[in-house]
Design a protein around this motif. Structure first.
Motif: not given
Length: 258
Positions: A34-43, A57-73
């Motif tokens: 899903l991330w790969h597909i979104m990166k294509e469109y974002s490009h 669906q909870h797996v998708i929601k939890e992944w996005f909820a944590d995504y900002y945190l995981y990609n930040s200092d």
């Protein structure tokens, strides 16, 4: 322009992985497809997504909820009211709406359920289990040029097995391996829809690929953007492993972003 991604199915043909997570969350490299597909469109400048969730669906929601945190200092200051300070954010400029479209809802029903989030505007639509190196901006130009309700990207997919030639008595007169002449076009996703398409969707039982697309076709409101570049779905464990190897070897054609 919003991008709608169908991500609610069970993924039964890749059950080795999908019993733990939805198929769009199965990883290529260390990121969900899903991330790969979104990166294509974002490009190509499309950063607003509506994800049609269903199975796990909870797996998708939890992944996005944590995504900002995981990609930040970040700094967590537990002595000062548990404050969190973000020092550097390297996540994408995405706006993501995750919608519960039901566990057993068909594809057309899922699209119908997100109508209020799309509004009265043209939108993009694709499946959450295939990657492609297509220039999405060219698909949009094509869609705008013909003024029809819907555009789908048609990709050629060859036969997987050997080909038999039979006579009128069902005797086999020839056998040959598959070849380019055995290929045919299928719906590869990467679609563009006008809001009028919602009028073709009835309820949760509507299968988008059946009555709605057939009606659009019979009314001359459906066009195909033929594309013969790289396209690959992830229906099976073998296909998942193939995409994994391409990514890990630095040979992933769909990686159009820097």
């Amino acid at each position: 322009m919003k991008v709608v991604i169908l991500a609610g199915g069970y993924g039964t043909r890749i059950s080795e992985e999908s019993h733990l997570k939805p198929k769009p969350m199965i990883e290529i490299g260390d990121k969900p497809i899903l991330w790969h597909i979104m990166k294509e469109y974002s490009h190509y400048g499309f950063n607003e997504f509506i994800i049609c969730c269903g199975y796990k669906q909870h797996v998708i929601k939890e992944w996005f909820a944590d995504y900002y945190l995981y990609n930040s200092d970040v700094t967590f200051d537990f002595a000062n009211h548990n404050e969190m300070t973000v020092h550097q954010n390297v996540s994408e400029p995405w706006k993501v709406t995750l919608v519960d479209t039901g566990l057993d809802t068909m594809t057309g029903g899922r699209i119908k359920r997100i109508q209020k989030y799309v509004g009265n505007e043209t939108f993009m639509l694709t499946y959450g289990d295939a990657v492609c190196d297509i220039d999405i901006s060219k698909v949009l130009d094509f869609h705008r040029s013909h003024h029809k309700i819907a555009t789908i990207t048609a990709v050629p997919v060859g036969q997987r097995f050997g080909v038999l030639t039979l006579d009128e008595t069902d005797s086999i007169t020839a056998f040959r391996e598959k070849s380019e002449i055995d290929s045919s076009y299928i719906n590869g996703g990467y679609m563009i829809m006008e809001p009028k398409v919602f009028e073709y969707l009835k309820d949760d039982t509507t299968v988008f690929e059946k009555d709605p697309l057939n009606r659009l076709s019979s009314e001359n409101e459906l066009k195909a953007y033929k594309y013969k570049g790289f396209w690959q779905c992830m229906d099976t464990k073998r296909e998942k492993d193939m995409l994994d190897a391409m990514w890990n070897n630095g040979d992933a054609p769909w990686k159009v972003w820097k």
